[in-house]
Design an enzyme around this catalytic site. Structure first.
Site, PDB file in Angstrom:
ATOM      1  N   ASP A  24      -8.684   7.463  -1.505  1.00 47.54           N
ATOM      2  CA  ASP A  24      -9.724   7.306  -3.279  1.00 47.54           C
ATOM      3  C   ASP A  24      -8.951   8.494  -4.009  1.00 47.54           C
ATOM      4  OD1 ASP A  24     -11.471   5.070  -2.924  1.00 47.54           O
ATOM      5  OD2 ASP A  24     -13.036   6.528  -1.939  1.00 47.54           O
ATOM      6  N   PRO A  32      -4.666   4.193  -7.630  1.00 48.30           N
ATOM      7  CA  PRO A  32      -5.100   3.013  -8.578  1.00 48.30           C
ATOM      8  C   PRO A  32      -6.317   2.370  -7.770  1.00 48.30           C
ATOM      9  CG  PRO A  32      -3.248   3.321  -7.479  1.00 48.30           C
ATOM     10  CD  PRO A  32      -3.398   4.963  -7.582  1.00 48.30           C
ATOM     11  N   ASP A  33      -7.230   1.799  -7.645  1.00 45.42           N
ATOM     12  CA  ASP A  33      -8.141   0.925  -6.419  1.00 45.42           C
ATOM     13  C   ASP A  33      -7.391   0.004  -6.853  1.00 45.42           C
ATOM     14  OD1 ASP A  33      -9.643  -1.266  -5.345  1.00 45.42           O
ATOM     15  OD2 ASP A  33     -11.508  -0.072  -6.258  1.00 45.42           O
ATOM     16  N   ILE A  34      -6.470  -0.660  -5.634  1.00 46.38           N
ATOM     17  CA  ILE A  34      -5.543  -1.847  -5.169  1.00 46.38           C
ATOM     18  C   ILE A  34      -6.548  -3.521  -5.180  1.00 46.38           C
ATOM     19  CG2 ILE A  34      -3.801  -2.832  -4.068  1.00 46.38           C
ATOM     20  CD1 ILE A  34      -3.455  -0.307  -2.882  1.00 46.38           C
ATOM     21  N   ASN A  51      -6.961   9.621   7.279  1.00 48.36           N
ATOM     22  CA  ASN A  51      -8.363   9.076   7.715  1.00 48.36           C
ATOM     23  C   ASN A  51      -8.574   8.334   9.071  1.00 48.36           C
ATOM     24  OD1 ASN A  51      -7.786   5.964   7.326  1.00 48.36           O
ATOM     25  ND2 ASN A  51      -8.122   6.382   4.627  1.00 48.36           N
ATOM     26  N   LYS A  66     -21.052  -3.098  -4.657  1.00 46.68           N
ATOM     27  CA  LYS A  66     -19.253  -2.916  -4.448  1.00 46.68           C
ATOM     28  C   LYS A  66     -18.666  -4.473  -4.667  1.00 46.68           C
ATOM     29  CE  LYS A  66     -17.621   0.122  -1.842  1.00 46.68           C
ATOM     30  NZ  LYS A  66     -17.476   0.646  -0.487  1.00 46.68           N
ATOM     31  N   LYS A 113     -15.954  -3.647  -7.979  1.00 52.57           N
ATOM     32  CA  LYS A 113     -14.911  -4.580  -8.163  1.00 52.57           C
ATOM     33  C   LYS A 113     -13.884  -5.883  -8.119  1.00 52.57           C
ATOM     34  CE  LYS A 113     -13.852  -1.430  -4.832  1.00 52.57           C
ATOM     35  NZ  LYS A 113     -12.626   0.082  -3.818  1.00 52.57           N
ATOM     36  N   PHE A 124     -13.531  -4.876   1.925  1.00 56.73           N
ATOM     37  CA  PHE A 124     -13.642  -4.372   3.195  1.00 56.73           C
ATOM     38  C   PHE A 124     -14.891  -3.383   2.539  1.00 56.73           C
ATOM     39  CE2 PHE A 124     -11.714  -6.793   6.070  1.00 56.73           C
ATOM     40  CZ  PHE A 124     -12.295  -6.762   7.504  1.00 56.73           C
ATOM     41  N   LYS A 151       7.270  23.494   1.709  1.00 53.06           N
ATOM     42  CA  LYS A 151       5.405  24.359   2.161  1.00 53.06           C
ATOM     43  C   LYS A 151       5.254  25.407   1.226  1.00 53.06           C
ATOM     44  CE  LYS A 151       4.483  24.631   6.935  1.00 53.06           C
ATOM     45  NZ  LYS A 151       5.013  25.735   8.519  1.00 53.06           N
TER      46      LYS A 151
HETATM   47  N1  CTP Z   1      -9.875   0.271  -1.742  1.00 48.37           N
HETATM   48  C1  CTP Z   1      -8.111  -0.215  -2.223  1.00 48.37           C
HETATM   49  N2  CTP Z   1      -8.079   0.876  -3.183  1.00 48.37           N
HETATM   50  C2  CTP Z   1      -8.253   1.814  -2.930  1.00 48.37           C
HETATM   51  C3  CTP Z   1      -9.556   1.929  -2.093  1.00 48.37           C
HETATM   52  C4  CTP Z   1      -9.740   1.252  -1.589  1.00 48.37           C
HETATM   53  O1  CTP Z   1      -7.858  -2.013  -2.731  1.00 48.37           O
HETATM   54  N3  CTP Z   1      -7.622   2.817  -3.497  1.00 48.37           N
HETATM   55  C5  CTP Z   1     -10.161  -1.166  -1.068  1.00 48.37           C
HETATM   56  C6  CTP Z   1      -9.929  -1.093   0.603  1.00 48.37           C
HETATM   57  O2  CTP Z   1      -9.024  -2.209   0.923  1.00 48.37           O
HETATM   58  C7  CTP Z   1     -11.293  -2.282   0.675  1.00 48.37           C
HETATM   59  C8  CTP Z   1     -12.540  -2.046  -0.718  1.00 48.37           C
HETATM   60  O3  CTP Z   1     -11.346  -1.695  -1.457  1.00 48.37           O
HETATM   61  O4  CTP Z   1     -11.188  -3.682   1.006  1.00 48.37           O
HETATM   62  C9  CTP Z   1     -12.804  -0.946  -0.307  1.00 48.37           C
HETATM   63  O5  CTP Z   1     -12.676   0.486  -0.213  1.00 48.37           O
HETATM   64  P1  CTP Z   1     -13.780   1.671   0.425  1.00 48.37           P
HETATM   65  O6  CTP Z   1     -13.105   2.510   0.819  1.00 48.37           O
HETATM   66  O7  CTP Z   1     -15.053   0.820   0.993  1.00 48.37           O
HETATM   67  O8  CTP Z   1     -14.603   1.455  -0.738  1.00 48.37           O
HETATM   68  P2  CTP Z   1     -14.572   2.212  -2.454  1.00 48.37           P
HETATM   69  O9  CTP Z   1     -14.202   2.508  -3.521  1.00 48.37           O
HETATM   70  O10 CTP Z   1     -13.829   3.758  -1.860  1.00 48.37           O
HETATM   71  O11 CTP Z   1     -15.981   3.263  -2.617  1.00 48.37           O
HETATM   72  P3  CTP Z   1     -17.463   4.104  -2.404  1.00 48.37           P
HETATM   73  O12 CTP Z   1     -16.331   5.307  -2.424  1.00 48.37           O
HETATM   74  O13 CTP Z   1     -18.310   3.954  -2.960  1.00 48.37           O
HETATM   75  O14 CTP Z   1     -17.640   3.826  -0.678  1.00 48.37           O
END
Ligand code: CTP
Length: 398
Positions: free
Chosen positions: A276, A304-306, A208, A338, A342, A324, A286
Site C-alpha cells: 500500500d 497507486p491502487d492498481i 510481504n 472493498k 474500489k 482479491f 546503502k
Molecule cells: N490492490 C492493487 N493495488 C494496490 C493495493 C491493492 O491493485 N496498491 C489490489 C490487490 O491486488 C487486491 C485488492 O486490491 O486485488 C485488495 O487488496 P488488499 O490489500 O486486500 O486491500 P487494501 O486496498 O490494502 O485495503 P485494506 O488495507 O483496507 O485491507
C-alpha cells in the site's frame, strides 16, 4: 475437430503400452499425425518397428541420437506438435515430470515443450495411491498438466482399483477437448500476481509473504481455457506458468505501468499483494549504521491502487474486473465494502489469518462477492479455485 492436428505421443514403459498401438491407429483414422517417442522401458513392451509402422513415421528413442539432432533438435521436436500426449504415463515418468528431470529423450521433451501436455497414467493401484505419486499428481495438475484416467478395475497384475490406463475412445475425447478452442479463446486476460518489493535503499526493501501461487494458478487456468494471458508479476516464489506472456516487475509503481501497457484487456484479475505504501525517502546508496548517529526514519507515500484505477478508468475499462480481499476479520463485510470502494465487479475474499495457512500455502477458501451477493466456496487447492474462477469468467463473458 481432430483432423489435421499433430500429436507428439510419448509411450513409457508399462504393460498398458500395448494399448498405445491402438491409440495411434485410431488417431490416424481421425486424420491426426502422430510422432511417436518411446522410452527404453517401453521397448520392452512394444517394438519400435510396430509403433513406426502404425504411425507411418520415424520413432524417436534417444536424446543422443545425433542423426535426430541433425534432422530435428529435441527442442523443435517438443514444439512442432499441437499437443503432447503421454500414454501410458508410468509413476516413474510422472515423478520425473513433477521434479523437472531431463535425463532421457521423453523427460527432456516434456521439460522443453511449450505445448499443453495430456497424460494417461497407468500403474499398479498401490503405486497410484502412494503418497509420493499423489504428491506428484497434485504438482503436475498445478503445473497445468491434463489428465485422462486412470480407470478403476481389474489390472494386469491381478489387483483391483484405480490405475488402469483409460481406454482409447476416452483418450481420444480428452485429446479432442485439449485441442479445441476453449471458451476464453480470443479474450485477453490480464493477471497481476505476487508481492511487490518497495526499496528502502539499494539493498533493503519492504515486502510481504505472498508466494504468487494463487495468481499463477489463475493465469494457468485462464490460458487452459484458451485465453491470451498477460501475467504481471512481482518477485514471487512460485514460478509463472507456461504459455502466458510474463512481465516481471518489482515495485507497485512498476506494476501499475506494466498494467497500463498491457491494456486493453477483456478481464483483469488483481491477485497481487501490492504494497500500500512505498518509502518516500528511499536512499540512493546503502544506509550505513554509524555509531552514535540517530536511527534512520522512514517516511511513506501511498502507492497507486492498481485495482481501483483500472476499475474506475471509464473508457477502455476491462469488461470484467476482479480483485482479491485479504482480510483477517469480518471477511464478508470488509470485502463487500472493498468491492464498493474500489469499483471492481467481483471480489474474491480470503481469510489470511496465520492459523488458516492460506498465505503461502497450497489451499485457499474464498468467498466470491458479486452484485448478486456472497458465494462461499469450500477449502480447495489453489489450482481448483483458479479453475472454478476461470470457468465462471468464461460463463460471464458468454
Ligand atoms: N490492490 C492493487 N493495488 C494496490 C493495493 C491493492 O491493485 N496498491 C489490489 C490487490 O491486488 C487486491 C485488492 O486490491 O486485488 C485488495 O487488496 P488488499 O490489500 O486486500 O486491500 P487494501 O486496498 O490494502 O485495503 P485494506 O488495507 O483496507 O485491507
Amino acid at each position: 475437430m481432430l483432423s489435421g492436428k499433430h500429436v507428439l505421443l510419448i509411450i513409457s514403459g508399462g504393460i498398458a503400452a500395448f494399448k498405445s498401438l491402438d491409440l495411434i491407429r485410431r488417431l490416424r483414422d481421425e486424420g491426426v499425425s502422430v510422432t511417436p517417442v518411446l522410452t527404453h522401458a517401453a521397448e520392452e513392451f512394444v517394438t519400435p518397428l510396430s509403433v513406426s509402422a502404425l504411425a507411418a513415421r520415424k520413432v524417436y528413442r534417444d536424446i543422443f541420437d545425433l542423426t535426430d539432432e541433425a534432422e530435428m533438435g529435441h527442442i523443435e521436436l517438443s514444439r512442432a506438435a499441437d499437443l503432447v500426449v503421454v500414454a501410458p504415463a508410468t509413476a516413474d515418468l510422472m515423478a520425473k515430470m513433477a521434479t523437472g528431470l531431463a535425463n532421457d529423450l521423453a523427460s527432456t521433451l516434456l521439460l522443453a515443450t511449450d505445448k499443453r501436455v495430456l497424460i494417461a497414467p497407468a500403474m499398479n493401484v498401490r503405486m497410484w495411491q502412494h503418497p509420493a505419486t499423489q504428491r506428484n499428481i497434485a504438482t503436475l495438475a498445478g503445473d497445468g498438466v491434463l489428465f485422462v484416467g486412470p480407470d478403476e478395475g481389474e489390472m494386469a497384475c491381478g489387483e483391483f482399483g484405480p490405475g488402469r490406463m483409460a481406454e482409447t475412445p476416452q483418450i481420444i475425447a480428452a485429446i479432442d477437448a485439449a485441442l479445441s478452442a476453449g471458451p476464453l479463446a480470443g479474450r485477453h486476460v490480464l493477471v497481476t500476481s505476487g508481492p511487490t518489493h518497495e526499496p528502502i535503499d539499494p539493498v533493503r526493501y519492504i515486502a510481504n509473504r505472498s508466494s504468487g501461487a494463487q495468481g499463477a494458478a489463475i493465469a494457468r487456468a485462464a490460458a487452459a481455457l484458451g485465453a491470451d494471458v498477460t501475467f504481471v508479476t512481482g518477485p514471487a516464489t512460485v514460478p509463472p506458468p507456461a504459455g502466458v506472456r510474463v512481465v516481471q516487475v518489482e515495485t507497485a509503481t512498476q506494476m501499475m505501468t506494466a498494467v497500463e501497457d498491457a491494456l486493453p484487456a477483456d478481464v483483469m484479475i488483481a491477485a497481487a499483494a501490492v504494497a500500500d505504501w512505498r518509502v518516500d525517502n528511499a536512499a540512493g546508496s546503502k544506509i550505513k549504521k554509524t555509531k552514535g548517529a540517530a536511527l534512520p526514519k522512514l517516511s511513506f507515500v501511498e502507492n497507486p491502487d492498481i485495482l481501483a484505477k483500472v476499475s474506475q478508468m471509464g473508457k477502455g475499462r476491462p469488461e470484467l474486473v476482479i480483485g482479491f480481499a485479504a482480510e483477517t476479520d469480518d471477511l464478508v463485510a470488509h470485502a463487500t465494502d472493498k468491492r464498493q470502494r474500489k469499483g471492481c465487479d467481483w471480489i474474491l475474499a480470503n481469510d489470511v489469518s496465520p492459523e488458516t495457512g492460506i498465505m503461502g500455502g497450497t489451499e485457499n477458501a474464498v468467498v466470491l462477492i458479486t452484485d448478486a451477493g456472497a458465494e462461499t466456496w469450500p477449502m480447495m487447492e489453489k489450482s481448483k479455485v483458479a479453475d472454478r474462477l476461470a470457468r465462471k469468467i468464461a460463463d460471464r463473458l458468454g
